[in-house]
Enzyme design. Structure first.
Site, PDB file in Angstrom:
ATOM      1  N   ALA A 144       0.807  -1.216   0.000  1.00 54.04           N
ATOM      2  CA  ALA A 144       0.000   0.000   0.000  1.00 54.04           C
ATOM      3  C   ALA A 144       0.844   1.272   0.000  1.00 54.04           C
ATOM      4  O   ALA A 144       0.369   2.321  -0.440  1.00 54.04           O
ATOM      5  CB  ALA A 144      -0.956   0.000   1.180  1.00 54.04           C
ATOM      6  N   THR A 145       2.073   1.202   0.470  1.00 50.28           N
ATOM      7  CA  THR A 145       2.914   2.400   0.370  1.00 50.28           C
ATOM      8  C   THR A 145       3.065   2.766  -1.099  1.00 50.28           C
ATOM      9  O   THR A 145       2.894   3.926  -1.490  1.00 50.28           O
ATOM     10  CB  THR A 145       4.282   2.151   1.030  1.00 50.28           C
ATOM     11  OG1 THR A 145       4.070   1.948   2.432  1.00 50.28           O
ATOM     12  CG2 THR A 145       5.229   3.318   0.826  1.00 50.28           C
ATOM     13  N   THR A 186       8.276  -7.183 -13.313  1.00 52.19           N
ATOM     14  CA  THR A 186       7.714  -8.534 -13.387  1.00 52.19           C
ATOM     15  C   THR A 186       6.704  -8.728 -12.274  1.00 52.19           C
ATOM     16  O   THR A 186       6.993  -8.426 -11.112  1.00 52.19           O
ATOM     17  CB  THR A 186       8.845  -9.571 -13.268  1.00 52.19           C
ATOM     18  OG1 THR A 186       9.799  -9.304 -14.294  1.00 52.19           O
ATOM     19  CG2 THR A 186       8.314 -10.994 -13.399  1.00 52.19           C
ATOM     20  N   ASN A 188      -5.195   3.788  11.118  1.00 49.42           N
ATOM     21  CA  ASN A 188      -4.365   2.675  11.578  1.00 49.42           C
ATOM     22  C   ASN A 188      -3.952   2.787  13.041  1.00 49.42           C
ATOM     23  O   ASN A 188      -3.535   1.811  13.642  1.00 49.42           O
ATOM     24  CB  ASN A 188      -3.119   2.560  10.699  1.00 49.42           C
ATOM     25  CG  ASN A 188      -2.407   3.876  10.522  1.00 49.42           C
ATOM     26  OD1 ASN A 188      -2.968   4.821   9.956  1.00 49.42           O
ATOM     27  ND2 ASN A 188      -1.205   3.970  11.024  1.00 49.42           N
ATOM     28  N   SER A 206      -3.521  -3.591   0.957  1.00 44.30           N
ATOM     29  CA  SER A 206      -2.234  -4.232   1.249  1.00 44.30           C
ATOM     30  C   SER A 206      -2.452  -5.661   1.728  1.00 44.30           C
ATOM     31  O   SER A 206      -3.381  -5.925   2.505  1.00 44.30           O
ATOM     32  CB  SER A 206      -1.518  -3.417   2.338  1.00 44.30           C
ATOM     33  OG  SER A 206      -0.366  -4.106   2.779  1.00 44.30           O
ATOM     34  N   GLY A 207      -1.590  -6.587   1.303  1.00 43.40           N
ATOM     35  CA  GLY A 207      -1.751  -7.992   1.648  1.00 43.40           C
ATOM     36  C   GLY A 207      -1.569  -8.309   3.121  1.00 43.40           C
ATOM     37  O   GLY A 207      -2.362  -9.039   3.718  1.00 43.40           O
ATOM     38  N   HIS A 208      -0.520  -7.742   3.739  1.00 41.07           N
ATOM     39  CA  HIS A 208      -0.138  -8.250   5.068  1.00 41.07           C
ATOM     40  C   HIS A 208      -1.020  -7.751   6.212  1.00 41.07           C
ATOM     41  O   HIS A 208      -0.810  -8.127   7.357  1.00 41.07           O
ATOM     42  CB  HIS A 208       1.343  -7.977   5.352  1.00 41.07           C
ATOM     43  CG  HIS A 208       1.710  -6.551   5.574  1.00 41.07           C
ATOM     44  ND1 HIS A 208       2.203  -6.097   6.766  1.00 41.07           N
ATOM     45  CD2 HIS A 208       1.668  -5.478   4.757  1.00 41.07           C
ATOM     46  CE1 HIS A 208       2.465  -4.808   6.665  1.00 41.07           C
ATOM     47  NE2 HIS A 208       2.149  -4.408   5.460  1.00 41.07           N
ATOM     48  N   CYS A 226       5.216   2.130  11.072  1.00 41.87           N
ATOM     49  CA  CYS A 226       6.062   2.869  10.140  1.00 41.87           C
ATOM     50  C   CYS A 226       6.604   4.144  10.764  1.00 41.87           C
ATOM     51  O   CYS A 226       7.571   4.716  10.281  1.00 41.87           O
ATOM     52  CB  CYS A 226       5.272   3.236   8.882  1.00 41.87           C
ATOM     53  SG  CYS A 226       4.471   1.832   8.133  1.00 41.87           S
ATOM     54  N   GLN A 271      -6.696  -0.363   6.269  1.00 41.51           N
ATOM     55  CA  GLN A 271      -7.149  -0.843   7.579  1.00 41.51           C
ATOM     56  C   GLN A 271      -8.659  -1.083   7.625  1.00 41.51           C
ATOM     57  O   GLN A 271      -9.182  -1.512   8.648  1.00 41.51           O
ATOM     58  CB  GLN A 271      -6.748   0.148   8.681  1.00 41.51           C
ATOM     59  CG  GLN A 271      -5.244   0.351   8.816  1.00 41.51           C
ATOM     60  CD  GLN A 271      -4.529  -0.811   9.502  1.00 41.51           C
ATOM     61  OE1 GLN A 271      -5.149  -1.720  10.064  1.00 41.51           O
ATOM     62  NE2 GLN A 271      -3.208  -0.782   9.463  1.00 41.51           N
TER      63      GLN A 271
HETATM   64  N1  PMP Z   1      -1.892   2.827   4.888  1.00 43.42           N
HETATM   65  C1  PMP Z   1      -2.238   2.429   6.126  1.00 43.42           C
HETATM   66  C2  PMP Z   1      -3.469   3.005   6.758  1.00 43.42           C
HETATM   67  C3  PMP Z   1      -1.460   1.497   6.810  1.00 43.42           C
HETATM   68  O1  PMP Z   1      -1.808   1.106   8.034  1.00 43.42           O
HETATM   69  C4  PMP Z   1      -0.304   0.975   6.171  1.00 43.42           C
HETATM   70  C5  PMP Z   1       0.590  -0.036   6.867  1.00 43.42           C
HETATM   71  N2  PMP Z   1       1.055   0.364   8.122  1.00 43.42           N
HETATM   72  C6  PMP Z   1       0.014   1.422   4.883  1.00 43.42           C
HETATM   73  C7  PMP Z   1      -0.802   2.335   4.273  1.00 43.42           C
HETATM   74  C8  PMP Z   1       1.237   0.912   4.164  1.00 43.42           C
HETATM   75  O2  PMP Z   1       1.062  -0.410   3.747  1.00 43.42           O
HETATM   76  P1  PMP Z   1       2.284  -1.340   3.331  1.00 43.42           P
HETATM   77  O3  PMP Z   1       2.873  -1.857   4.595  1.00 43.42           O
HETATM   78  O4  PMP Z   1       1.657  -2.406   2.480  1.00 43.42           O
HETATM   79  O5  PMP Z   1       3.233  -0.504   2.549  1.00 43.42           O
END
Ligand code: PMP
Length: 392
Positions: free
Chosen positions: A76-77, A244, A157, A206-208, A332, A186
């Site tokens: 997502a970043t 890729t 988040n 985002s996957g994780h 982060c 989130q």
């Molecule tokens: N947006 C939000 C609201 C998040 O909580 C996060 C992850 N902390 C991100 C973006 C970034 O996602 P990613 O870890 O996949 O880069």
């Protein structure tokens, strides 16, 4: 670390949550069997390409979008950077426009706005109320004839606060030239997602955060919103994201997205109950102050508390010694050792913002783990209370 992770209770699911066993199995199988490049013209490339196509259909299907809308990314970043820098980059005449976001966005949105602001784009950072929500009337008042982009998150988040996206969408719709981006990281799997109803053009996931793998995510682009790619390279992902394609990653991501949407309602009910159980003991942890708003103004899986006068790192480590993992603010930003920007925007109270604890629940959270967490909070607050730098 003194305690082995097996005996730890993990309440940092918003930072990253363990992958679903089916996701791990699928990812492993694909890594073992489908290793060709999906852009290659031979039949093995074709097989990989077919899997990617299927993943695109599954993600689109789960979110009521079209497969052509799905751009797979590294997370997502990247999705947020592509949405924001890519939208402004695609504007004719470049950067002399106006863009709007809120004061409580994730760093991957906020820092894009700061960068564009430094380069000369006019930016409005909408304030939030005590619940961490923007006021739709502020959004309406901020829109100018030259406004090109509005970016808002679905669920915060750090606090779980839910933004009024339906109201925001209604306002954006009255201004057809404006691109509406939502950081849905989130919210997905936690609350219903209605991209059509909200009038969203760009949506990041985002996957994780949804029991998928790290390092893979997507940006959904509805209605052909104009975008300039961030990278130069090949023609992958509708020419918007060269590189890729991460075949095992996107297959696993699609499985995680489908499961997240299918299980959303049941999880919502379960987390709401567990949240109620946790907060019913708030009085026992006397110095703790609740920062998250009540339901339904928050998503239920995140509970943010402050221990005014006590640095949040101290409390996090004291809980860790009791086998409980929680976090301070966004993972982060937590190593910046600064008061939370989100809590500052909500409370304007430095002590509260420097002492925030984020408890976030996941698939394995149950009543027994919440009981253990409550006991640990009671013990730690009692033990640390005399060490506070201020009493309020
Ligand atoms: N947006 C939000 C609201 C998040 O909580 C996060 C992850 N902390 C991100 C973006 C970034 O996602 P990613 O870890 O996949 O880069």
């Amino acid at each position: 670390m003194k305690t082995s992770t097996a005996s730890m209770l993990y309440f940092d699911h918003s930072a990253s949550t363990p992958p679903h066993p089916d996701v791990i199995r699928t990812m492993t199988e694909v890594m073992e069997q489908i290793y060709a490049n999906p852009s290659s013209i031979h039949h093995m490339g074709g097989q990989a390409e077919q899997l990617v196509r299927r993943a695109r259909e599954v993600v689109a299907g789960a979110l009521n979008a079209s497969p052509n809308d799905v751009i797979f990314t590294s997370g997502a970043t990247e999705s947020n950077n592509l949405a924001i820098l890519g939208t402004v980059g695609a504007l004719a005449g470049g950067r002399s426009r106006h863009i709007i976001t809120s004061a409580v966005e994730h760093a991957s949105v906020y820092e894009c706005f700061r960068e564009l602001e430094r380069e000369g784009t006019a930016v409005t950072y909408l304030p939030v109320d005590e619940h961490g929500r923007i006021r739709p009337e502020d959004l309406e008042a901020a829109i100018r004839p030259e406004t090109a982009l509005i970016s808002l998150m679905h669920v915060n988040n750090e606090t779980g606060s839910v933004q009024p996206l339906a109201e925001a969408g209604r306002i954006v719709r009255e201004h057809p030239g404006i691109v509406f981006h939502v950081d849905g990281v989130q919210g997905l799997g936690k609350l219903p997602v209605d991209l059509e109803g909200w009038g969203v053009h760009l949506y990041s996931l985002s996957g994780h955060k949804i029991r998928g793998p790290k390092g893979v995510g997507a940006l959904l682009r509805r209605g052909q919103a104009p975008l300039k790619p961030l990278f130069a390279g090949g023609a992958q992902e509708h020419r918007l994201r060269p590189g890729t394609v991460n075949v095992p990653g996107v297959i696993a991501l699609s499985k995680a997205v489908r499961l997240a949407v299918e299980e959303q309602q049941a999880n919502y009910e379960r987390w709401s109950e567990l949240r109620g159980l946790l907060l019913s003991r708030l009085e026992e942890w006397d110095p703790l102050v609740l920062n998250s708003p009540p339901l339904p103004l928050a998503a239920p899986h995140i509970v943010n508390l402050s221990f005014p006068g006590m640095k949040s790192e101290v409390v996090v480590h004291a809980l860790e010694e009791l086998g409980i993992i929680v976090s301070t603010q966004s993972a982060c930003s937590s190593k910046l050792h600064q008061p939370s920007r989100v809590l500052m925007a909500m409370t304007n109270d430095t002590e509260r913002a420097a002492s925030g604890l984020r408890i976030s629940m996941g698939a394995d959270t149950d009543a027994a783990s919440i009981e253990r967490l409550s006991d640990a909070l009671a013990e730690v607050t009692k033990r640390l209370a005399p060490m506070r730098t201020s009493r309020r």
